[in-house]
Design an enzyme around this catalytic site. Structure first.
Site, PDB file in Angstrom:
ATOM      1  N   ARG A  25       0.821  -0.632   0.509  1.00 30.17           N
ATOM      2  CA  ARG A  25       0.234   0.106  -0.316  1.00 30.17           C
ATOM      3  C   ARG A  25       0.704   1.339  -0.088  1.00 30.17           C
ATOM      4  O   ARG A  25       0.493   2.253  -1.151  1.00 30.17           O
ATOM      5  CB  ARG A  25      -1.295  -0.139   1.746  1.00 30.17           C
ATOM      6  N   ASP A 132      11.299 -13.923   9.937  1.00 29.28           N
ATOM      7  CA  ASP A 132      12.396 -14.629  10.951  1.00 29.28           C
ATOM      8  C   ASP A 132      13.324 -13.210  11.452  1.00 29.28           C
ATOM      9  O   ASP A 132      14.177 -13.206  12.353  1.00 29.28           O
ATOM     10  CB  ASP A 132      13.590 -14.635  10.278  1.00 29.28           C
ATOM     11  N   ARG A 176      13.578 -19.964  10.302  1.00 27.86           N
ATOM     12  CA  ARG A 176      14.977 -20.585   9.450  1.00 27.86           C
ATOM     13  C   ARG A 176      16.486 -20.475   9.795  1.00 27.86           C
ATOM     14  O   ARG A 176      17.307 -19.798   9.693  1.00 27.86           O
ATOM     15  CB  ARG A 176      14.614 -19.944   8.053  1.00 27.86           C
ATOM     16  N   GLY A 190       8.076 -15.112  29.670  1.00 25.46           N
ATOM     17  CA  GLY A 190       8.790 -15.695  30.756  1.00 25.46           C
ATOM     18  C   GLY A 190       8.868 -17.163  30.280  1.00 25.46           C
ATOM     19  O   GLY A 190       9.105 -17.813  31.678  1.00 25.46           O
ATOM     20  N   SER A 220       6.677 -26.194  36.512  1.00 21.96           N
ATOM     21  CA  SER A 220       6.889 -26.904  35.213  1.00 21.96           C
ATOM     22  C   SER A 220       7.708 -26.499  34.035  1.00 21.96           C
ATOM     23  O   SER A 220       8.808 -25.018  35.033  1.00 21.96           O
ATOM     24  CB  SER A 220       5.437 -26.749  34.411  1.00 21.96           C
ATOM     25  N   LEU A 258       1.048 -20.935  11.270  1.00 22.98           N
ATOM     26  CA  LEU A 258      -0.057 -20.023  12.293  1.00 22.98           C
ATOM     27  C   LEU A 258       0.988 -18.716  12.634  1.00 22.98           C
ATOM     28  O   LEU A 258       0.191 -17.459  12.882  1.00 22.98           O
ATOM     29  CB  LEU A 258      -0.657 -20.804  13.819  1.00 22.98           C
TER      30      LEU A 258
HETATM   31  O1  F6P Z   1      11.462 -17.292   6.301  1.00 24.40           O
HETATM   32  C1  F6P Z   1       9.972 -17.317   6.451  1.00 24.40           C
HETATM   33  C2  F6P Z   1       9.914 -18.963   7.595  1.00 24.40           C
HETATM   34  O2  F6P Z   1       8.060 -18.483   7.782  1.00 24.40           O
HETATM   35  C3  F6P Z   1      10.853 -19.458   7.973  1.00 24.40           C
HETATM   36  O3  F6P Z   1      10.561 -19.240   9.326  1.00 24.40           O
HETATM   37  C4  F6P Z   1      10.612 -21.226   7.409  1.00 24.40           C
HETATM   38  O4  F6P Z   1      11.185 -21.284   7.974  1.00 24.40           O
HETATM   39  C5  F6P Z   1      10.267 -20.965   6.247  1.00 24.40           C
HETATM   40  O5  F6P Z   1       9.748 -19.573   6.363  1.00 24.40           O
HETATM   41  C6  F6P Z   1       9.102 -22.312   5.967  1.00 24.40           C
HETATM   42  O6  F6P Z   1       9.022 -21.769   4.783  1.00 24.40           O
HETATM   43  P1  F6P Z   1       7.286 -23.219   3.652  1.00 24.40           P
HETATM   44  O7  F6P Z   1       6.488 -21.790   4.042  1.00 24.40           O
HETATM   45  O8  F6P Z   1       7.680 -22.192   3.011  1.00 24.40           O
HETATM   46  O9  F6P Z   1       6.928 -23.970   5.162  1.00 24.40           O
END
Ligand code: F6P
Length: 327
Positions: A25, A132, A176, A190, A220, A258
């Site tokens: 945007r 990341d 990643r 925490g 825990s 998620l």
């Molecule tokens: O780079 C973003 C990311 O979500 C990483 O943290 C993860 O390793 C990767 O992409 C997962 O990729 P995909 O959606 O192709 O499984």
């Protein structure tokens, strides 16, 4: 010789990140504000090869700032890694009379943008968009804050059941090979420990976690683990702990995709909006192969080559703080 940019192409590529729409945007509106036409390229470099291009007006980006994902769609294009694929992408750029590309994404996206710059002399501006946060030269990447908050919410919930059952939970998060999400969400929620690829081997981290007497004062525990061959992942670490301590009740939760979804936080929307405007400003200032980033709350221009090649480390004081606070 002055080279005036009349039309830009904008794309999102690689893993989607909350806030990418806010960036699209901002790029679109800042360009149109400066009398530059905007061509939206769908599905990243894959769409550039296939010619999936549509001219955008300011209305095309209405009501998207709050939406997660990317309205431009995204892909990880294998074809673009070949010279033949890039030739086709360049043919689209010429056919569509695109004078510069604004590429929103992470490391792989920037490598693609740099190839366009080096091989075809196309001006490119990168906008850091990845949950990341692993790009050098910028304090934050778009999507990171939202993902971190999502993870924190998940850990808060898992803590309820972990403490009720007096269990040790290993929670695997994305990143990643980078520990930003794991370390910072562990502090925010925490947690007792974060096992991240940047620090020592996973065995050493696990041993130190156990050695710190995590069960002495607590019933825990939450251990946040970065996905990475370096950490071995949550399943492997949980199995190892269970082997060493069969008496513990151990569970694993892998948060998965998620973490990439949801409405962007205010911080991500603002960051994306600033960087989108800055990308157009950079083109007006005749920058030709940079990433726009944020350092100490100021916009910075970083050579794409550096953003790609340099390694960004986690803050040591955070590693230290987590150890102290988990007592
Ligand atoms: O780079 C973003 C990311 O979500 C990483 O943290 C993860 O390793 C990767 O992409 C997962 O990729 P995909 O959606 O192709 O499984």
């Amino acid at each position: 010789m002055e080279y005036k940019i009349k039309t830009i192409g904008v794309l999102t590529s690689g893993g989607d990140a909350p806030g990418m729409n806010a960036a699209v945007r901002a790029v679109t509106r800042a360009a149109i504000f400066n009398n530059i036409r905007v061509k939206a390229i769908y599905r990243g470099y894959k769409g550039l090869i296939l010619g999936e291009v549509k001219e955008f007006t300011t209305q095309d980006v209405s009501n998207i700032i709050q939406r997660g994902g990317t309205i431009l769609k995204t892909a990880r294009s294998k074809e673009f890694m070949t010279k033949e694929g890039r030739d086709q992408a360049y043919a689209t750029i010429q056919r569509e009379e695109i004078d510069a590309i604004v590429a929103i994404g992470g490391n792989g996206t920037f490598a693609g943008a740099r190839a366009l710059s080096q091989e075809y002399n196309v001006p490119v501006i990168g906008i850091p968009g990845t949950i990341d946060n692993d790009l050098w030269g910028t304090d934050m990447t778009i999507g990171y804050d939202t993902a971190m908050n999502t993870i924190m919410d998940c850990i808060d919930k898992i803590k309820d059941t972990a403490s009720s059952h007096e269990r040790v939970f290993f929670i695997e998060v994305m990143g990643r090979d980078a520990g930003f999400l794991a370390l910072n969400s562990a502090i925010a929620a925490g947690a007792e420990a974060a096992i991240i690829p940047e620090r020592r081997t996973q065995e050493e981290q696990l041993v130190s976690f156990i050695g710190n007497g995590f069960r002495k004062s607590k019933n825990s525990s939450i251990v946040v683990v970065s996905e990475s061959p370096e950490t071995g992942g949550a399943e492997a670490l949980a199995a190892k702990l269970q082997q060493l301590h069969p008496e513990y009740d151990v569970r694993v939760s892998i948060l998965g995709h998620l973490q990439r979804g949801g409405s962007p936080t205010a911080a991500d929307r603002i960051l994306a909006s600033r960087l989108g405007v800055a990308a157009i400003q950079a083109l007006l200032e005749e920058q030709r192969c940079i990433m726009v980033g944020i350092k100490n709350d100021e916009i910075v221009y970083v050579p794409l080559s550096k953003a790609i090649a340099e390694h960004k480390d986690v803050h040591q004081d955070k590693v230290h703080a987590l150890q102290i606070l988990a007592m």
